[in-house]
Design a protein around this motif. Structure first.
Motif, short mmCIF file in Angstrom:
data_model
loop_
_atom_site.label_atom_id
_atom_site.label_comp_id
_atom_site.label_asym_id
_atom_site.label_seq_id
_atom_site.Cartn_x
_atom_site.Cartn_y
_atom_site.Cartn_z
N LEU A 6 -17.10 17.88 19.47
CA LEU A 6 -16.67 18.07 20.85
C LEU A 6 -17.52 17.23 21.79
O LEU A 6 -18.74 17.34 21.80
CB LEU A 6 -16.76 19.54 21.25
N GLU A 7 -16.85 16.42 22.59
CA GLU A 7 -17.58 15.65 23.60
C GLU A 7 -17.92 16.50 24.80
O GLU A 7 -18.97 16.35 25.41
CB GLU A 7 -16.74 14.45 24.03
N ASP A 8 -17.00 17.41 25.16
CA ASP A 8 -17.23 18.26 26.33
C ASP A 8 -16.29 19.47 26.25
O ASP A 8 -15.31 19.47 25.50
CB ASP A 8 -16.96 17.47 27.61
N THR A 9 -16.60 20.49 27.04
CA THR A 9 -15.79 21.71 27.05
C THR A 9 -15.71 22.25 28.47
O THR A 9 -16.59 22.01 29.31
CB THR A 9 -16.39 22.79 26.14
N LEU A 10 -14.66 23.03 28.73
CA LEU A 10 -14.49 23.68 30.02
C LEU A 10 -13.85 25.05 29.79
O LEU A 10 -12.83 25.15 29.12
CB LEU A 10 -13.61 22.85 30.95
N CYS A 11 -14.47 26.09 30.33
CA CYS A 11 -13.99 27.45 30.14
C CYS A 11 -13.75 28.09 31.51
O CYS A 11 -14.68 28.17 32.33
CB CYS A 11 -15.01 28.26 29.35
N VAL A 12 -12.52 28.52 31.76
CA VAL A 12 -12.17 29.10 33.06
C VAL A 12 -11.28 30.32 32.85
O VAL A 12 -10.66 30.50 31.81
CB VAL A 12 -11.43 28.09 33.97
N GLY A 13 -11.22 31.13 33.89
CA GLY A 13 -10.31 32.26 33.90
C GLY A 13 -8.99 31.87 34.56
O GLY A 13 -8.94 30.97 35.40
N GLN A 14 -7.92 32.54 34.16
CA GLN A 14 -6.60 32.32 34.77
C GLN A 14 -6.00 33.67 35.15
O GLN A 14 -5.87 34.56 34.31
CB GLN A 14 -5.66 31.60 33.79
N ARG A 15 -5.67 33.78 36.42
CA ARG A 15 -4.94 34.96 36.87
C ARG A 15 -3.96 34.51 37.96
O ARG A 15 -4.35 34.32 39.11
CB ARG A 15 -5.87 36.03 37.39
N ARG A 16 -2.72 34.36 37.57
CA ARG A 16 -1.67 33.95 38.49
C ARG A 16 -1.15 35.17 39.25
O ARG A 16 -1.43 36.32 38.84
CB ARG A 16 -0.54 33.27 37.71
N PRO A 17 -0.42 34.97 40.33
CA PRO A 17 0.08 36.13 41.09
C PRO A 17 0.85 37.13 40.24
O PRO A 17 0.81 38.34 40.50
CB PRO A 17 0.98 35.48 42.15
N GLU A 18 1.55 36.64 39.22
CA GLU A 18 2.36 37.55 38.40
C GLU A 18 1.58 38.19 37.26
O GLU A 18 2.11 39.06 36.55
CB GLU A 18 3.57 36.78 37.82
N ASP A 19 0.32 37.80 37.06
CA ASP A 19 -0.47 38.33 35.94
C ASP A 19 -1.14 39.65 36.32
O ASP A 19 -1.72 39.79 37.40
CB ASP A 19 -1.55 37.32 35.52
N LYS A 20 -1.09 40.62 35.42
CA LYS A 20 -1.73 41.90 35.65
C LYS A 20 -3.23 41.84 35.36
O LYS A 20 -4.01 42.68 35.85
CB LYS A 20 -1.08 42.98 34.77
N ASP A 21 -3.64 40.88 34.55
CA ASP A 21 -5.04 40.80 34.15
C ASP A 21 -5.42 39.32 34.02
O ASP A 21 -4.56 38.44 33.94
CB ASP A 21 -5.26 41.52 32.81
#
Length: 676
Positions: A557-572
């Protein structure tokens, strides 16, 4: 032990703590006040419970002043702030130029191989000549001066000449785009701007005249009186002035307008502004953060003396640009009599070996770098101690992002018996909150302690201090200190200031970092930005924990990115992990399975990302900081216009498709598998 502390191992202890400057200071405090502060922790407690500490620091660091303060602290303009050393008159530049001998003050080097040495005496002369020209051309206390400059002797001289007059300096790096520069300088309306015209980076000659001309033309309608163009950093030749641009001159011609007056230092209050720095601006126009000379002087000299044990024998090499707060934080080192190295260029040109040998050959005693660079050095297979002796090197300091335990240990093992450390602070204070402490042991992955004078605590969402529980929470500072911004530029009623720091916990500085403290070692871990905290099913953890586990995959792996996703329609919220592969390495189900298993074993099943995707690029700021928040907003449904601080803005476009996750999984199901 909690998962975030599972990799914590003792890796270093100082052999002679009694002679460390911070311990000498502790004993001096005991003698002065008749106290019995037995160790660093007791000293820190004293520093955050009695404002007398800042007076002690003023005396111990021998601050130069013309009028003494009437008291140490008084009520501030806002309830959350204080007025420091009211009545005092001093000058920031005078304190940094207190030495006038033939010891080397600045080594200025470029990737082309050019290296020049400047003594403290010569530095004063250069500051004198430029200050004379600035005064002759009408610069006065309180005026702003801007720079589009490289990390070189020129930048140091400009900053000190400007602040010697009581004017305010602000700088950006030469790789920032026109819009990014204008987003900053239109707000502060500089009277003069200094600009590079031709630079070399990664072996390429870059003509900056089109960019600089556009900036100058625009700023002339925002209060600009004159533009001074620096000679080519490649050839040293003076530039050809752009046609049709009035009040534009070369550096040589501007210096010739000076009248030969002696160097004098405007005496100003402790809280008189010296620098304007900027918020990241990754999602909008950056905020202009105004810093005072007295605060940066005290904290800068304190950190270099006590965190890194610097004195007149030290040589500090911080790889940075004038667009990052580490450049401003580097300058007070001169007040301790130490030499600084200014390096302009890529550390990878002509190659990494050349750069590493340069560090050793220059006799750097303190080397400031980043986790990303150390990972690249590790991946290169270079064995530094077989390349050069590094016999002067005493400290390797990493900042800009959390230094993971595996890279911490590799660095310690590779360079031997030196102080490998990680620190954390920010542009907001142009100083540190948690730092290197040479009298304390070093544990892999942990920052050793809290900065003196900084009442750092860890709050839960209800504002309760939970640092002794080992649980992660918000980094806060519950007591004012002199490095807080004086104000934000053009911030009516301090509204932006309050919203930036005091909204979450009223009256308490909320820094925006997610952190925890190891109850066994007292070491501190930064887990990521709190606005980027991952929170699937109510389980909060930082991206740095994921990155630490992924260090074992660095050959793939040259690089990594870790993020959260919560769209308006997502409950969690769900966690998305993006992997940028090294050239020639294929992304596939086997790698995904191994990554999942490593995270499950290294942390827990709750930490395993919901989806793992291959990505072609990962966004970074021009200061080499990974951009998580903008990506989180994009995948959660926001549309963003990248600002000039994004080094590779085109990379953000790669993430828009992930907001339509279900559709993507239908078409690319083979590339991503939901967690079972």
């Amino acid at each position: 032990m909690d998962s975030q502390f599972s990799q914590s191992r003792l890796i270093w202890k100082h052999r002679d703590t009694q002679n460390c400057r911070v311990d000498v200071f502790r004993r001096w405090i005991n003698r002065k006040h008749g106290l019995n502060l037995t160790d660093y922790y007791a000293l820190h407690k004293y520093s955050v419970t009695d404002y007398t500490f800042w007076g002690d620091l003023w005396e111990y660091l021998n601050v130069i002043y013309s009028v003494p303060p009437s008291q140490i602290v008084a009520e501030g303009r806002m309830p959350e702030t204080r007025t420091w050393f009211p009545g005092a008159r001093l000058n920031y530049a005078e304190n940094l130029l207190r030495f006038n001998g033939d010891n080397i003050a600045v080594t200025s080097a470029r990737e082309t191989g050019h290296v020049a040495q400047y003594s403290f005496r010569r530095l004063r002369e250069m500051v004198r000549d430029l200050a004379a020209a600035l005064r002759a051309n009408g610069l006065q206390s309180g005026d702003r001066v801007a720079g589009v400059i490289t990390n070189s002797i020129d930048g140091v001289v400009i900053a000190l000449a400007v602040t010697s007059i009581g004017a305010v300096f602000s700088s950006t790096a030469t790789d920032m785009g026109v819009q990014g520069i204008l987003d900053r300088y239109r707000q502060i309306q500089p009277k003069f701007v200094f600009a590079e015209t031709e630079v070399v980076y990664a072996g390429k000659t870059i003509d900056l005249m089109p960019k600089v001309t556009a900036v100058i033309r625009d700023l002339q309608s925002h209060g600009l009186h004159g533009a001074i163009l620096l000679p080519s950093s490649k050839t040293g030749k003076q530039p050809t002035l752009p046609p049709g641009v009035p009040n534009c001159t070369s550096m040589a011609s501007f210096l010739a307008t000076g009248d030969g007056r002696p160097l004098t230092f405007e005496q100003v209050p402790f809280e008189h502004p010296v620098f304007i720095l900027y918020s990241s601006g990754t999602t909008g126009v950056p905020k202009c953060i105004v810093h005072c000379g007295g605060g940066l002087l005290l904290n800068g000299m304190k950190e270099s003396a006590f965190g890194y044990d610097m004195n007149s024998d030290a040589c500090y090499f911080q790889y940075t640009t004038p667009g990052w707060m580490m450049w401003n934080a580097m300058l007070p080192t001169l007040g301790n009599g130490a030499r600084i190295i200014c390096y302009d260029g890529s550390p990878f040109h002509p190659d990494l070996r050349t750069f590493m040998k340069f560090i050793s050959d220059q006799g750097a005693t303190i080397w400031g770098t980043s986790p990303r660079f150390l990972v690249e050095l590790q991946a290169s297979g270079i064995e530094p101690l077989k390349l050069a002796s590094f016999d002067s090197l005493r400290v390797i300091m990493s900042t800009g992002a959390p230094l993971t335990a595996p890279v911490f240990e590799w660095t310690q093992q590779t360079f031997g018996d030196i102080h490998v450390t990680s620190v954390s602070g920010g542009t907001d204070i142009c100083a540190g909150f948690i730092t290197a402490v040479p009298v304390l042991p070093t544990y892999s992955g942990e920052i050793q302690g809290k900065c003196l004078g900084m009442d750092v605590q860890i709050f839960d969402p209800d504002g309760k201090n939970i640092e002794d529980t080992g649980m992660p929470g918000e980094l806060v500072c519950t007591r004012p200190h002199p490095s807080m911004p004086v104000y934000f530029w053009a911030d009516k009623n301090d509204e932006k200031y309050r919203n930036a720091y005091f909204n979450k916990f009223p009256g308490v500085w909320h820094h925006g970092d997610f952190m925890c403290k190891n109850p066994l070692t007292q070491g501190l871990l930064i887990l990521g930005r709190s606005d980027g905290v991952l929170n699937p099913s109510g389980v909060r953890f930082g991206s740095a924990e994921i990155y630490s586990v992924l260090d074992q995959f660095r050959e793939e792996l040259e690089d990594t990115l870790c993020v959260g996703q919560r769209r308006p329609e997502d409950k969690d919220e769900r966690v998305l992990l993006f992997l940028k592969m090294r050239p020639g390495v294929r992304f596939g189900e086997s790698l995904v399975a191994r990554v999942r298993e490593a995270i499950r074993k290294g942390l827990s099943a709750r930490h395993v990302p919901a989806y793992i995707f291959e990505i072609q690029d990962i966004p970074y700021t021009v200061n080499n900081k990974k951009i998580e928040i903008a990506v989180k907003q994009i995948v959660s449904g926001s549309n963003l216009k990248p600002s000039g601080t994004v080094a590779n803005p085109e990379s953000l476009q790669l993430y828009y498709k992930y907001r339509h996750l279900e559709k993507l999984l239908e078409t690319e199901g083979a590339k991503a598998k939901a967690r079972l």
